[in-house]
Motif scaffolding. Structure first.
Motif, PDB file in Angstrom:
ATOM      1  N   ILE A 151      54.278  -5.055  28.268  1.00 21.69           N
ATOM      2  CA  ILE A 151      53.288  -5.064  29.352  1.00 21.69           C
ATOM      3  C   ILE A 151      53.950  -5.367  30.695  1.00 21.69           C
ATOM      4  CG2 ILE A 151      51.248  -6.277  30.243  1.00 21.69           C
ATOM      5  CD1 ILE A 151      50.378  -6.722  27.356  1.00 21.69           C
ATOM      6  N   LEU A 152      54.884  -6.341  30.694  1.00 17.49           N
ATOM      7  CA  LEU A 152      55.479  -6.800  31.947  1.00 17.49           C
ATOM      8  C   LEU A 152      56.472  -5.805  32.540  1.00 17.49           C
ATOM      9  CD1 LEU A 152      56.087 -10.574  31.077  1.00 17.49           C
ATOM     10  CD2 LEU A 152      54.309  -9.610  32.566  1.00 17.49           C
ATOM     11  N   LYS A 153      57.135  -5.052  31.686  1.00 22.38           N
ATOM     12  CA  LYS A 153      58.183  -4.159  32.200  1.00 22.38           C
ATOM     13  C   LYS A 153      57.635  -3.106  33.171  1.00 22.38           C
ATOM     14  CE  LYS A 153      62.031  -1.282  30.696  1.00 22.38           C
ATOM     15  NZ  LYS A 153      62.766  -0.721  29.555  1.00 22.38           N
ATOM     16  N   GLU A 157      58.182  -2.863  37.453  1.00 21.23           N
ATOM     17  CA  GLU A 157      58.627  -1.669  38.192  1.00 21.23           C
ATOM     18  C   GLU A 157      57.652  -1.341  39.333  1.00 21.23           C
ATOM     19  OE1 GLU A 157      59.022   1.329  35.257  1.00 21.23           O
ATOM     20  OE2 GLU A 157      60.899   0.524  34.414  1.00 21.23           O
ATOM     21  N   ARG A 158      56.354  -1.498  39.083  1.00 19.88           N
ATOM     22  CA  ARG A 158      55.373  -1.238  40.141  1.00 19.88           C
ATOM     23  C   ARG A 158      55.502  -2.252  41.269  1.00 19.88           C
ATOM     24  NH1 ARG A 158      52.033   0.001  35.663  1.00 19.88           N
ATOM     25  NH2 ARG A 158      51.186  -2.131  35.679  1.00 19.88           N
ATOM     26  N   LYS A 159      55.685  -3.526  40.901  1.00 20.80           N
ATOM     27  CA  LYS A 159      55.800  -4.557  41.930  1.00 20.80           C
ATOM     28  C   LYS A 159      57.063  -4.359  42.753  1.00 20.80           C
ATOM     29  CE  LYS A 159      52.959  -8.182  39.932  1.00 20.80           C
ATOM     30  NZ  LYS A 159      51.979  -8.176  41.037  1.00 20.80           N
ATOM     31  N   ARG A 177      59.357 -11.270  38.640  1.00 22.27           N
ATOM     32  CA  ARG A 177      60.633 -10.918  38.010  1.00 22.27           C
ATOM     33  C   ARG A 177      61.162 -12.092  37.190  1.00 22.27           C
ATOM     34  NH1 ARG A 177      65.416  -8.946  41.845  1.00 22.27           N
ATOM     35  NH2 ARG A 177      65.204 -11.133  42.511  1.00 22.27           N
ATOM     36  N   ALA A 178      60.990 -13.327  37.680  1.00 27.36           N
ATOM     37  CA  ALA A 178      61.425 -14.517  36.935  1.00 27.36           C
ATOM     38  C   ALA A 178      60.637 -14.659  35.633  1.00 27.36           C
ATOM     39  CB  ALA A 178      61.266 -15.763  37.800  1.00 27.36           C
ATOM     40  N   LYS A 181      62.081 -12.181  33.177  1.00 30.15           N
ATOM     41  CA  LYS A 181      63.359 -12.651  32.631  1.00 30.15           C
ATOM     42  C   LYS A 181      63.152 -13.797  31.630  1.00 30.15           C
ATOM     43  CE  LYS A 181      66.376 -11.302  36.453  1.00 30.15           C
ATOM     44  NZ  LYS A 181      67.323 -11.770  37.500  1.00 30.15           N
ATOM     45  N   LEU A 182      62.121 -14.626  31.903  1.00 33.03           N
ATOM     46  CA  LEU A 182      61.825 -15.713  30.967  1.00 33.03           C
ATOM     47  C   LEU A 182      61.451 -15.157  29.601  1.00 33.03           C
ATOM     48  CD1 LEU A 182      61.337 -18.707  30.340  1.00 33.03           C
ATOM     49  CD2 LEU A 182      58.993 -18.409  31.215  1.00 33.03           C
ATOM     50  N   TYR A 183      60.638 -14.116  29.576  1.00 36.18           N
ATOM     51  CA  TYR A 183      60.255 -13.505  28.296  1.00 36.18           C
ATOM     52  C   TYR A 183      61.462 -12.842  27.615  1.00 36.18           C
ATOM     53  CZ  TYR A 183      55.222 -14.300  28.352  1.00 36.18           C
ATOM     54  OH  TYR A 183      53.980 -14.886  28.300  1.00 36.18           O
TER      55      TYR A 183
END
Length: 413
Positions: A151-153, A157-159, A177-178, A181-183
């Motif tokens: 979901i986050l990837k 990219e959109r952000k 982005r942090a 990276k945490l996930y």
């Protein structure tokens, strides 16, 4: 008138002297005969004739009949006799119950130990479930992280595009982005834990399986402890036991009896130690039993010397006497080498008196016996071999010579 004088016979004095000498010599001879001879009664003598034949070199031995194989029965566990199913002398089949015992303390101890083992087995199963559950939780956690990353990837990219177009602030972009990276780090850590725990689980499962297997084996062994209170026949054969009675106490390890296997007997005999170097496996022995002759063969030699004897085992050849039983004593001739056409003399008390150095040989008329030096060879319980000094057909006194002293001649009457 002259007187006629008669001449004396000069031989008269010689005749008188000769007569005196004859008397002296006769007296000396009589005295000599009296000194070197002794009178004996014929009824008190044992007389044997020197014969020629095949000399058998054997010794007499006594053996005792034993079964070829016996199995002793000992009490593995002690207890009180509850029932006697088989008694001494009966034929038993393998697995048949002989005696049943009861032991309350032992049976209670078995129950307690079984309960403890069942509890330990349950603990092993619970540990196995916990390992499975822990690994499953890690797997679910890893799946959840992968889902979040999926979901986050695209959102990241959109952000990124929005940030480049100045549509969102730098802080909002960097915070997102942090979070991504945490996930990613969580997934890496969770995957590493899953891999490590999977390998550890495999090793732990092997250990748990082995532990559980040993517990089940122990449980089976404990169950057999109670089974040991039932004494069963290990083989088929004839049972020999004391006269056991219900209520008697039997200690652990106590000899209950023995079973003699069907199918044959052997004879165990004692032999004088001087014959150990000459005795070999395969040597023959003769037995006369129940009006029949039998041949046995030495099958085993026990070289240990006890009280001047060693033991041998013998087996019957071809046939076994029908009426023999365990414990029966048998008198046999253990055969050694044979000598053909030997002169032989019946064994008797003379040998102990003279050591076989001389004998008294009867005259042709049997009225006297003359001492004669001889040489003897091998001997058995019946005959002794004559090597020199006697001829076939001569008759010899073979009874003891203790009363003859050193007399040269015996006057037999």
């Amino acid at each position: 008138m002259d007187k006629v004088i008669k001449k004396k016979n000069p031989f008269k004095k010689y005749i008188a002297t000769l007569a005196v000498l004859v008397v002296i010599v006769a007296s000396a001879v009589a005295a000599l005969d009296w000194k070197d001879s002794i009178g004996v009664e014929r009824d008190r003598l044992a007389i044997a004739e020197v014969i020629e034949g095949q000399f058998e070199d054997f010794i007499l031995i006594t053996g005792y009949v034993q079964p070829i194989r016996s199995v002793f029965i000992d009490a593995i566990e002690g207890g009180i006799i509850q029932e006697v199913q088989k008694t001494s002398g009966e034929q038993v089949q393998e697995g048949e119950t002989i005696i049943s015992l009861t032991n309350s303390n032992l049976q209670l101890d078995v129950l307690n130990r079984e309960a403890q083992l069942y509890e330990q087995i349950n603990n092993v199963k619970n540990t196995r479930l916990l390992l499975d559950q822990n690994l499953l939780n890690l797997k679910n956690e890893l799946a959840e992280i992968d889902y979040q990353l999926e979901i986050l990837k695209p959102e990241l990219e959109r952000k990124k595009v929005f940030f480049e177009r100045k549509m969102i602030s730098q802080k909002e972009f960097e915070d997102f982005r942090a979070q991504f990276k945490l996930y990613q780090q969580k997934r890496e850590n969770t995957a590493s834990s899953y891999k490590r725990d999977s390998a550890m689980k495999q090793l732990q499962m092997q250990q748990l399986d082995e532990s559980e297997k040993r517990m089940w084996q122990s449980l089976n062994s404990i169950g057999k402890i109670a089974d040991n209170l039932t004494v069963k026949a290990p083989i088929k054969g004839q049972l020999s036991t004391p006269d056991w009675q219900v209520g008697q106490s039997i200690e652990r390890g106590e000899r209950i009896g023995q079973i003699d296997m069907d199918g044959g007997y052997k004879v165990r005999a004692k032999v004088d130690e001087i014959y150990l170097p000459k005795t070999e496996v395969g040597q023959k022995a003769k037995l006369h039993f129940d009006q029949n002759d039998y041949v046995l063969t030495v099958t085993k030699i026990y070289p240990s010397i006890k009280q001047g004897t060693f033991e041998v085992d013998l087996l019957f050849e071809n046939k076994i006497p029908a009426n023999i039983k365990r414990g029966l004593s048998l008198h046999m001739q253990l055969q050694y080498e044979q000598t053909n056409n030997s002169k032989m003399l019946q064994m008797g008390g003379f040998y102990q008196s003279t050591g076989g150095n001389y004998v008294y040989v009867l005259s042709d008329d049997g009225q006297t016996a003359q001492k004669r030096k001889i040489k003897l060879g091998k001997q058995n319980s019946k005959f002794i071999e004559v090597t020199s000094g006697l001829s076939v057909g001569e008759k010899v006194i073979v009874s003891g010579y203790e009363n003859f002293g050193d007399k040269e001649i015996l006057d037999i009457h």
